[in-house]
Design a protein around this motif. Structure first.
Motif, PDB file in Angstrom:
ATOM      1  N   GLY A  85      -1.178  -7.652   0.477  1.00 55.66           N
ATOM      2  CA  GLY A  85      -0.041  -6.752   0.330  1.00 55.66           C
ATOM      3  C   GLY A  85       0.189  -5.869   1.543  1.00 55.66           C
ATOM      4  O   GLY A  85       1.340  -5.647   1.956  1.00 55.66           O
ATOM      5  N   TRP A  86      -0.892  -5.350   2.130  1.00 54.28           N
ATOM      6  CA  TRP A  86      -0.712  -4.483   3.294  1.00 54.28           C
ATOM      7  C   TRP A  86      -0.185  -5.279   4.485  1.00 54.28           C
ATOM      8  O   TRP A  86       0.622  -4.770   5.270  1.00 54.28           O
TER       9      TRP A  86
ATOM     10  N   CYS B 223       0.950   1.290  -4.976  1.00 55.52           N
ATOM     11  CA  CYS B 223       1.551   2.615  -5.019  1.00 55.52           C
ATOM     12  C   CYS B 223       1.790   3.144  -3.602  1.00 55.52           C
ATOM     13  O   CYS B 223       2.871   3.662  -3.292  1.00 55.52           O
ATOM     14  N   LEU B 224       0.806   2.970  -2.723  1.00 57.11           N
ATOM     15  CA  LEU B 224       0.933   3.443  -1.351  1.00 57.11           C
ATOM     16  C   LEU B 224       2.026   2.684  -0.607  1.00 57.11           C
ATOM     17  O   LEU B 224       2.829   3.276   0.121  1.00 57.11           O
TER      18      LEU B 224
ATOM     19  N   LEU C 155       5.506   4.191   0.958  1.00 54.72           N
ATOM     20  CA  LEU C 155       5.746   4.004   2.386  1.00 54.72           C
ATOM     21  C   LEU C 155       7.082   3.312   2.631  1.00 54.72           C
ATOM     22  O   LEU C 155       7.861   3.710   3.505  1.00 54.72           O
ATOM     23  N   LEU C 156       7.370   2.260   1.864  1.00 53.25           N
ATOM     24  CA  LEU C 156       8.633   1.544   2.019  1.00 53.25           C
ATOM     25  C   LEU C 156       9.822   2.445   1.703  1.00 53.25           C
ATOM     26  O   LEU C 156      10.850   2.413   2.397  1.00 53.25           O
TER      27      LEU C 156
ATOM     28  N   CYS D  71      -0.709   8.262  -4.419  1.00 53.29           N
ATOM     29  CA  CYS D  71       0.227   9.393  -4.329  1.00 53.29           C
ATOM     30  C   CYS D  71      -0.347  10.524  -3.482  1.00 53.29           C
ATOM     31  O   CYS D  71       0.402  11.186  -2.740  1.00 53.29           O
ATOM     32  N   LEU D  72      -1.646  10.744  -3.581  1.00 53.53           N
ATOM     33  CA  LEU D  72      -2.275  11.791  -2.778  1.00 53.53           C
ATOM     34  C   LEU D  72      -2.200  11.457  -1.288  1.00 53.53           C
ATOM     35  O   LEU D  72      -1.924  12.345  -0.462  1.00 53.53           O
TER      36      LEU D  72
END
Length: 272
Positions: free
Chosen positions: A66-67, A176-177, A181-182, A242-243
């Motif tokens: 995914g990354w 989530c990250l 970011l997107l 989220c953090l």
């Protein structure tokens, strides 16, 4: 001409949505609500669905890397947008450095989470026992397990044994990250168009790919929460994602461009 017009209309609508201040201000709340209440979907989804199998090609092709997918599409979009506007390699690299920061966070948290799981978990080997003992164990609801000390999680699972310990869902953390970011990186395209910025087909196609990738990550997030609910590991993974976004995009990047800060998306680009 028809395909070009369709591309322009589609990307304009997507840019207007992602660049909307209301959407940008509340997208993380929507994502948090999905993570918190998404596991309730397990009560209605069918366990015979193709998405209930971890071997589905969407999980194998996209989720495991995914990354990489996010970095390729967002990096290409940022590079083409930044360099075509300012023709400055330094400015382009500064905007691309946000991806490097997020990638470092992802790799760093992976190492920390693996260390945490290995430190707090234990490996157990199921025992083969006599039929009368096995039936007694089943009635009690507790299988007979043999503790194997000194085993890591990777070795334990690869050996066909059971690993039990405190875990944080890396899949939910990554999705989530990547979604946050997107949403942040593509939100600049709407204001850019409103200011009269030039946008050829390559830039619009890359933006559309980023929007489709965001939609795919949201869909996979729903699938994981609905078909493979794991509370509270998924909740912890979402909270960690989220953090990370809160510390970087909502905190550090607001300090402004400098040698120690890449700045927010669009800084140095969105001018009349």
């Amino acid at each position: 001409m028809f395909l070009n017009s369709l591309l322009v209309v589609t990307t304009d609508l997507a840019a207007a949505l992602l660049g909307n201040a209301l959407f940008r201000r509340h997208f993380h709340l929507l994502l948090s609500a999905v993570i918190m209440f998404g596991p309730l979907l397990n009560l209605w989804v069918s366990q015979y669905s193709i998405f209930a199998k971890r071997s589905h090609f969407l999980y194998r092709i996209f989720l495991r890397s995914g990354w990489g997918w996010t970095c390729v599409f967002v990096g290409s979009f940022n590079f083409l947008l930044s360099y075509s506007v300012r023709r400055s390699l330094i400015l382009t690299l500064r905007h691309l450095s946000r991806l490097a920061v997020t990638g470092t966070l992802w790799l760093g948290f992976q190492k920390v989470l693996n260390l945490l799981e290995n430190a707090t978990g234990s490996c157990y080997e199921p025992l083969s026992v006599a039929p009368e003992l096995a039936s007694g164990a089943n009635e009690a609801g507790q299988p007979l397990l043999l503790l194997r000390e000194g085993e890591t999680k990777a070795i334990c699972i690869s050996s066909g044994m059971l690993w039990r310990g405190y875990e944080v869902s890396e899949d939910i953390f990554l999705l989530c990250l990547c979604c946050l970011l997107l949403a942040e990186e593509t939100a600049v395209f709407g204001p850019y168009l409103n200011l009269g910025g030039t946008s050829g087909a390559p830039l619009r196609i890359l933006f559309l790919f980023c929007v489709l990738l965001l939609s795919l990550w949201l869909f996979l997030l729903f699938c994981l929460l609905a078909y493979f609910p794991q509370f509270p590991t998924q909740l912890l993974g979402g909270a960690l994602g989220c953090l990370s976004w809160r510390v970087t995009y909502q905190g550090w990047y607001h300090l402004g461009p400098s040698w120690y800060c890449p700045g927010r998306p669009g800084v140095g680009l969105l001018t009349t």
